[in-house]
Write an enzyme that holds these catalytic residues in place. Structure first.
Site, PDB file in Angstrom:
ATOM      1  N   GLY A 110      -8.693  12.841  -7.274  1.00  0.00           N
ATOM      2  CA  GLY A 110      -9.537  12.632  -8.206  1.00  0.00           C
ATOM      3  C   GLY A 110      -9.688  13.201  -9.753  1.00  0.00           C
ATOM      4  O   GLY A 110      -8.802  14.373  -9.577  1.00  0.00           O
ATOM      5  N   CYS A 140      -4.441  16.267  -3.335  1.00  0.00           N
ATOM      6  CA  CYS A 140      -4.827  16.802  -4.540  1.00  0.00           C
ATOM      7  C   CYS A 140      -6.090  17.241  -4.664  1.00  0.00           C
ATOM      8  O   CYS A 140      -6.516  18.538  -4.130  1.00  0.00           O
ATOM      9  CB  CYS A 140      -4.197  15.696  -5.563  1.00  0.00           C
ATOM     10  SG  CYS A 140      -4.169  16.274  -7.462  1.00  0.00           S
ATOM     11  N   TYR A 141      -7.183  16.550  -5.348  1.00  0.00           N
ATOM     12  CA  TYR A 141      -8.173  17.133  -5.542  1.00  0.00           C
ATOM     13  C   TYR A 141      -8.830  17.320  -4.075  1.00  0.00           C
ATOM     14  O   TYR A 141      -9.592  18.288  -3.839  1.00  0.00           O
ATOM     15  CB  TYR A 141      -9.372  16.126  -6.312  1.00  0.00           C
ATOM     16  CG  TYR A 141     -10.889  16.291  -6.193  1.00  0.00           C
ATOM     17  CD1 TYR A 141     -11.278  17.181  -7.139  1.00  0.00           C
ATOM     18  CD2 TYR A 141     -11.632  15.860  -5.254  1.00  0.00           C
ATOM     19  CE1 TYR A 141     -12.384  17.464  -7.239  1.00  0.00           C
ATOM     20  CE2 TYR A 141     -12.990  16.322  -5.306  1.00  0.00           C
ATOM     21  CZ  TYR A 141     -13.486  17.016  -6.403  1.00  0.00           C
ATOM     22  OH  TYR A 141     -14.988  17.216  -6.337  1.00  0.00           O
ATOM     23  N   HIS A 188       1.018  13.685  -4.467  1.00  0.00           N
ATOM     24  CA  HIS A 188       0.470  12.522  -4.045  1.00  0.00           C
ATOM     25  C   HIS A 188       1.450  12.032  -3.023  1.00  0.00           C
ATOM     26  O   HIS A 188       2.554  11.178  -3.735  1.00  0.00           O
ATOM     27  CB  HIS A 188       0.317  11.758  -5.288  1.00  0.00           C
ATOM     28  CG  HIS A 188      -0.848  12.081  -5.824  1.00  0.00           C
ATOM     29  ND1 HIS A 188      -2.310  11.418  -5.406  1.00  0.00           N
ATOM     30  CD2 HIS A 188      -1.133  12.766  -6.830  1.00  0.00           C
ATOM     31  CE1 HIS A 188      -3.080  12.007  -6.413  1.00  0.00           C
ATOM     32  NE2 HIS A 188      -2.386  12.962  -7.114  1.00  0.00           N
ATOM     33  N   GLU A 227       1.275   9.117  -1.504  1.00  0.00           N
ATOM     34  CA  GLU A 227       0.953   7.680  -1.355  1.00  0.00           C
ATOM     35  C   GLU A 227       1.807   6.810  -2.441  1.00  0.00           C
ATOM     36  O   GLU A 227       2.056   5.672  -2.177  1.00  0.00           O
ATOM     37  CB  GLU A 227      -0.426   7.365  -1.587  1.00  0.00           C
ATOM     38  CG  GLU A 227      -1.000   7.627  -2.746  1.00  0.00           C
ATOM     39  CD  GLU A 227      -1.683   9.025  -3.072  1.00  0.00           C
ATOM     40  OE1 GLU A 227      -2.449   9.252  -3.775  1.00  0.00           O
ATOM     41  OE2 GLU A 227      -1.257   9.983  -2.254  1.00  0.00           O
ATOM     42  N   SER A 280      -9.860 -23.785  -3.015  1.00  0.00           N
ATOM     43  CA  SER A 280      -9.395 -24.056  -4.411  1.00  0.00           C
ATOM     44  C   SER A 280      -7.904 -24.452  -4.425  1.00  0.00           C
ATOM     45  O   SER A 280      -7.580 -25.054  -5.759  1.00  0.00           O
ATOM     46  CB  SER A 280      -9.524 -22.683  -5.112  1.00  0.00           C
ATOM     47  OG  SER A 280      -8.431 -21.819  -4.547  1.00  0.00           O
ATOM     48  N   GLY A 281      -7.181 -24.224  -3.527  1.00  0.00           N
ATOM     49  CA  GLY A 281      -5.541 -24.673  -3.722  1.00  0.00           C
ATOM     50  C   GLY A 281      -4.742 -23.275  -3.849  1.00  0.00           C
ATOM     51  O   GLY A 281      -3.706 -23.396  -3.971  1.00  0.00           O
ATOM     52  N   GLY A 282      -5.541 -22.140  -3.789  1.00  0.00           N
ATOM     53  CA  GLY A 282      -4.549 -21.043  -4.085  1.00  0.00           C
ATOM     54  C   GLY A 282      -4.257 -20.468  -2.562  1.00  0.00           C
ATOM     55  O   GLY A 282      -4.725 -21.052  -1.393  1.00  0.00           O
ATOM     56  N   VAL A 283      -3.458 -19.298  -2.362  1.00  0.00           N
ATOM     57  CA  VAL A 283      -3.154 -18.776  -1.213  1.00  0.00           C
ATOM     58  C   VAL A 283      -4.159 -18.352  -0.367  1.00  0.00           C
ATOM     59  O   VAL A 283      -4.268 -18.689   0.740  1.00  0.00           O
ATOM     60  CB  VAL A 283      -2.006 -17.633  -1.450  1.00  0.00           C
ATOM     61  CG1 VAL A 283      -1.774 -16.957  -0.225  1.00  0.00           C
ATOM     62  CG2 VAL A 283      -0.895 -18.148  -2.064  1.00  0.00           C
ATOM     63  N   ASP A 284      -5.404 -17.537  -0.941  1.00  0.00           N
ATOM     64  CA  ASP A 284      -6.290 -17.224  -0.065  1.00  0.00           C
ATOM     65  C   ASP A 284      -7.086 -18.242   0.439  1.00  0.00           C
ATOM     66  O   ASP A 284      -7.483 -18.251   1.900  1.00  0.00           O
ATOM     67  CB  ASP A 284      -7.229 -16.222  -1.111  1.00  0.00           C
ATOM     68  CG  ASP A 284      -6.541 -15.096  -1.636  1.00  0.00           C
ATOM     69  OD1 ASP A 284      -5.323 -14.741  -1.129  1.00  0.00           O
ATOM     70  OD2 ASP A 284      -6.964 -14.883  -2.656  1.00  0.00           O
ATOM     71  N   SER A 285      -7.668 -19.212  -0.072  1.00  0.00           N
ATOM     72  CA  SER A 285      -8.539 -20.101   0.279  1.00  0.00           C
ATOM     73  C   SER A 285      -7.711 -21.104   1.508  1.00  0.00           C
ATOM     74  O   SER A 285      -8.449 -21.483   2.208  1.00  0.00           O
ATOM     75  CB  SER A 285      -9.299 -21.273  -0.845  1.00  0.00           C
ATOM     76  OG  SER A 285      -8.158 -21.940  -1.408  1.00  0.00           O
ATOM     77  N   LYS A 316      -4.404  -8.671  -0.782  1.00  0.00           N
ATOM     78  CA  LYS A 316      -3.674 -10.020  -0.950  1.00  0.00           C
ATOM     79  C   LYS A 316      -2.302 -10.224  -0.138  1.00  0.00           C
ATOM     80  O   LYS A 316      -1.969 -11.179   0.323  1.00  0.00           O
ATOM     81  CB  LYS A 316      -3.330  -9.913  -2.434  1.00  0.00           C
ATOM     82  CG  LYS A 316      -2.660 -11.201  -3.074  1.00  0.00           C
ATOM     83  CD  LYS A 316      -3.576 -12.169  -3.190  1.00  0.00           C
ATOM     84  CE  LYS A 316      -2.980 -13.683  -3.679  1.00  0.00           C
ATOM     85  NZ  LYS A 316      -4.052 -14.713  -3.949  1.00  0.00           N
TER      86      LYS A 316
END
Length: 512
Positions: free
Chosen positions: A56, A83-84, A169, A171, A223-228, A368
């Site tokens: 942070g 870190c923090y 860090h 990560e 919608s036509g996207g990957v998620d939907s 995603k």
């Protein structure tokens, strides 16, 4: 979501908090992010196998610095401070944090000085530092396990209480063996088995959807996207014909997008989708509108209006499915506390209350790339799973200025050529998102013996992990040359092509 084992990450405002969660999940252990001020009761209710304190921007000794509840180190739950987080461990356990320490940003060489579980199997390595303060004296009951030239106390442990802290860090990818450090903490110290993956998610999600929905019917805005799309397939696998998918062609889609989507669901999944042609409505309401935020609001309201009319055909539907992702949920979470705010351009925003139905969001705990893995697990074709993200407002925010049918057709053709050449060059999978933008700028050109005065097209391509930050993609010159030549020669209305080399930050990925 029902999970046997999980790691809880407490967010103290680090820009890397989401990366911690992603890395832990890659190890096969489910991780969730909560604000630093989570209550003791809530944390115990979550029953984590381990706790990670993020970094942070604050100093632990400053007024109003974020602190967790005081008993967090006495719960018998392993803790890793980053870190923090390390400085918190020290400061709250009678250690001393040096206010006048020499600031350290960038790469450093870590030397392991004592054998320990956190750094087990590792030797000296490159780590990424990003701190202004550092430890001057480690707390009682702790010992130093690693150091750098600038940080004599770069990592500490209390092996008995299973509390560890690192100044660097692990990560970020700049730390060479950072994932191994996190794996040591999660697998060895927290004793997690690592069984969380796309397959286990699908199994659990199907059971949860069935239990939640029961005999009710569900409407899904496709919608036509990957998620939907992945969401619709998951729901259909869970409840079959009790799912009703509605796709609205806004007229702002990519070239032949709606047709390809309907074909995919009909032939590949044997699922019926109701297609609503709303292009006239959207174009009419967007007439002479230039302001991007106004465009978004008009598109959102138009979508809701058309969707609501279509949804009335399904009187028994009690649920509305939405492809909300984890970054959408935690995007506004900061050290000031939780703020679950969904992006304004999410298509079904406001619909549940208006229609008097409940919301179901099976992906609200996924990133995603995890949705893509779920898609593969469910048999969604790889060419579709790998598709680049596409914004809810569609081409409306890629056509700067007024939106007309002619300008939409110009951009659709240019964008299709651009993506086709990216695929031909074998670069599509190396790019997070690529698209064309049509500017409200005309310039002089020469075609044959005639002078032209036509529009400028911008080509944009970026690399990213989740869209939070992005770098512009170094498109090869010969590929750019071919793209430009084809667009200018084949798309009437464009006589100039430029390439955007702006990263995020300072820019954004989309232009509006």
């Amino acid at each position: 979501m029902i999970t046997i084992e999980k790691i809880i990450i407490l967010d103290f405002g680090s820009q890397y908090t989401q990366i911690i969660a992603r890395k832990v999940r890659e190890i096969g252990v489910y991780a969730e992010i909560y604000p630093f001020n989570i209550t003791k009761e809530k944390l115990l209710e979550l029953a984590p196998k381990g706790i990670i304190l993020s970094g942070g921007p604050n100093s632990v000794y400053a007024e109003e610095s974020p602190y967790p509840f005081k008993d967090i180190f006495n719960l018998g739950i392993p803790v890793l401070g980053i870190c923090y987080g390390l400085q918190l461990i020290a400061y709250l356990n009678d250690g001393i944090v040096d206010k006048s320490a020499r600031r350290e940003y960038g790469r450093a060489n870590l030397i392991i000085s004592k054998e320990n579980e956190l750094l087990k199997g590792l030797s000296s390595m490159q780590v990424w530092m990003s701190h202004g303060d550092s430890l001057k004296q480690f707390p009682t009951g702790f010992e130093v396990i690693a150091y750098t030239d600038n940080s004599p106390i770069a990592a500490i442990q209390n092996a008995e209480k299973k509390i560890y802290g690192v100044q660097f860090h692990p990560e970020v990818h700049h730390t060479t063996d950072g994932k191994k450090i996190l794996e040591n903490f999660v697998r060895n110290i927290c004793d997690c088995k690592g069984s969380w993956n796309a397959h286990s998610f699908v199994e659990t999600a199907i059971k949860q959807i069935q239990q939640t929905v029961g005999n009710d019917e569900v409407i899904c805005a496709l919608s036509g996207g990957v998620d939907s799309t992945v969401l619709a397939v998951l729901l259909h696998k869970s409840i079959g014909d009790k799912l009703h998918c509605i796709h609205i062609d806004t007229g702002l889609m990519r070239l032949n997008e709606s047709h390809k989507l309907m074909e995919l669901f009909d032939k590949h999944f044997n699922m019926s989708v109701e297609l609503i042609d709303g292009s006239a409505t959207f174009l009419g309401r967007l007439d002479r509108v230039k302001d991007p935020e106004q465009k978004r609001k008009i598109i959102g309201k138009s979508f809701i209006d058309l969707f609501e009319i279509s949804a009335k055909n399904f009187n028994n539907a009690k649920w509305l499915a939405q492809g909300t992702l984890y970054p959408d949920v935690i995007e506004s979470v900061s050290v000031k506390g939780p703020s679950v705010v969904i992006k304004s351009h999410h298509n079904v925003g406001g619909l549940p209350e208006k229609m008097g139905i409940k919301l179901i969001e099976p992906f609200r705990e996924l990133f995603k790339d995890e949705v893509r893995e779920v898609g593969r697990e469910l048999g969604v074709p790889d060419w579709f799973v790998k598709r680049h993200p596409f914004p809810g407002p569609g081409l409306a925010i890629r056509i700067l200025g007024e939106i007309t049918k002619e300008r939409i057709e110009i951009l659709q053709k240019a964008d299709a050529i651009y993506i086709e050449e990216i695929r031909n060059a074998g670069l599509y999978d190396d790019i997070w998102q690529a698209f064309a933008v049509l500017l409200p700028i005309q310039s002089v050109g020469v075609m044959g013996d005639e002078r032209t005065y036509e529009s400028t097209c911008v080509l944009r391509a970026v690399t990213s992990v989740d869209g939070m930050t992005a770098d512009w993609f170094p498109m090869p010159y010969d590929v750019l040359s071919k793209m430009s030549s084809r667009i200018i020669n084949e798309v009437k209305g464009i006589n100039r092509v430029v390439y955007d080399i702006t990263s995020k930050p300072p820019g954004t990925i989309e232009w509006e």
